[in-house]
Enzyme design. Sequence first.
Site, PDB file in Angstrom:
ATOM      1  N   LYS A  77       0.713  -1.261   0.071  1.00  0.00           N
ATOM      2  CA  LYS A  77       0.060   0.108   0.089  1.00  0.00           C
ATOM      3  C   LYS A  77       0.998   1.326   0.034  1.00  0.00           C
ATOM      4  O   LYS A  77       1.921   1.322   0.874  1.00  0.00           O
ATOM      5  CB  LYS A  77      -0.688   0.053   1.179  1.00  0.00           C
ATOM      6  N   SER A 152      -9.533   1.410   3.072  1.00  0.00           N
ATOM      7  CA  SER A 152      -8.746   2.385   2.174  1.00  0.00           C
ATOM      8  C   SER A 152      -7.651   1.593   1.395  1.00  0.00           C
ATOM      9  O   SER A 152      -6.933   2.145   0.436  1.00  0.00           O
ATOM     10  CB  SER A 152      -7.938   3.177   2.786  1.00  0.00           C
ATOM     11  N   SER A 176      -9.386  -0.919   7.035  1.00  0.00           N
ATOM     12  CA  SER A 176      -8.933  -0.799   5.705  1.00  0.00           C
ATOM     13  C   SER A 176      -8.384  -2.133   5.096  1.00  0.00           C
ATOM     14  O   SER A 176      -8.049  -1.801   3.906  1.00  0.00           O
ATOM     15  CB  SER A 176      -8.093   0.239   5.671  1.00  0.00           C
TER      16      SER A 176
END
Length: 476
Positions: A77, A152, A176
């Site tokens: 990420k 996210s 997330s």
Amino acid sequence: MMKNRISQIRSMLESKEISCTELTKKYLAAIDAENNSFHAFTTICETEALATAAKVDRRIAEGEKLMPLEGIPMSLKDNICTKDIVTSCCSKMLEDFVPIYDATVWAALKASNAVLLGKTNLDEFAMGSSSETSVCGGTLNPYSKDHVAGGSSGGSACAVAKNMSVYSLGSDTGGSVRQPSSFCGVVGLKPTFGAVSRYGAISYASSFDQIGPITASVDDAAEVFNAISFYDEMDATSDPKTKKVDLTKLDGNVRGMKIGVIREFFENGVKPGVLSAVNNSIKTLSDAGAEIVVLSMPDIKYAVPVYYILACAEASSNLGRFDGIRYGYKTDSYSNINEMIVKTRSEGFGKEVKRRILLGTYVLSSGYYDAYYKKAQAMRAAIKQAFSGAFAKVDAIIAPTVPTTAFKNGFTESDPIEAYMNDICTVPANIAGLPAISVPCGMDGALPVGAQLIGNRFCEQTILNIAKAIEQSIKF
Ligand code: GLN
């Protein structure tokens, strides 16, 4: 699609059925073919990936034994710091930010020659549930382009679901890792708070943030967890009590286990298709010899406000460092320092990040501190205690990961409060620092549904094992 990708790829590399370079090229080709339509990756590290692959091939040729996760193509990420590779948090504020050090998790994987394919898309600064607040635009759902991948860590979940990456690391502050995994039909593990170093993960809310694996299977999640979970003196909240998972005992046997069903997780707003998929999993576990214990935890109804008050308060402090002086975006024209800071922050942050900084500053300001921040802290303690009470009676808790399937594109922007409310099933584990996993448990129409298992602190083995029982029971 291969389920236990890591062990299968490892044996293919060891038996020289495929070289690491060929394997890496396959993944780069998949990214090339899919990424333009799904927006899972924000940066692709082709040169670095091929250089690592060549190194792995040399070691295999020399007869060296592969290290854990060596040669496996993966992604991170884009809020996890990678030395010499842009780490943008998908914000204009950090668009050109190139870290001078590696996050601990990445340093560990890099040391065992993990092949980094690239950095994945996220909601700006990991604030959101759809990846749509990313300055790069949202990630689409692998099962339906009218829907989001979630957030996210939407880029990571989509990359794994579309096999553009064997596994990915995301971060989970309020869900997330688990929520996008649920939306994309993959496995997402949020470890116990303190089990995985946060050093080098760009902070959103430090008492909640935790890095975790997103994978195609439960076995893969356990393997990646083992590689990234260890004590790190660079993170003051790293906990030496963290325990590795015994992979030989990960067999999906739940006989004699007590699994809690907390009534409040199944009330209000859980979509019928989600409810029936999760209920099927509960039946599977009961048929396999687990005892299902119904419990009540009334304080769960405060979990969303508690999370948003505390996470925003911490965010308002953490994001104070982006002032145009030290690093990150800086406005072009200004006549004094105050104007420079105001313009830098006004131009550099997007709408959702500003909303949270304002909310956080508000709840911390004198006059409101007692009314909001202090009350939320007290309620956090009460929720933690309620979980301790539950774990005196059960080994783990099962719940939906999210009350719904993937949102339609544009939904979170049109109704941010409703989107916040949808975090109801994921935020409790972050509030209490508990490990939790989302495992695919069925479909609702064309979209995947995830079941969530929440465990006691450092009981990753227990929740992985129950998740495995669910995984074994479904054809997906
Ligand atoms: N959806 C949650 C939020 O918007 C989760 C974020 C996260 O875990 N990073 O804050």
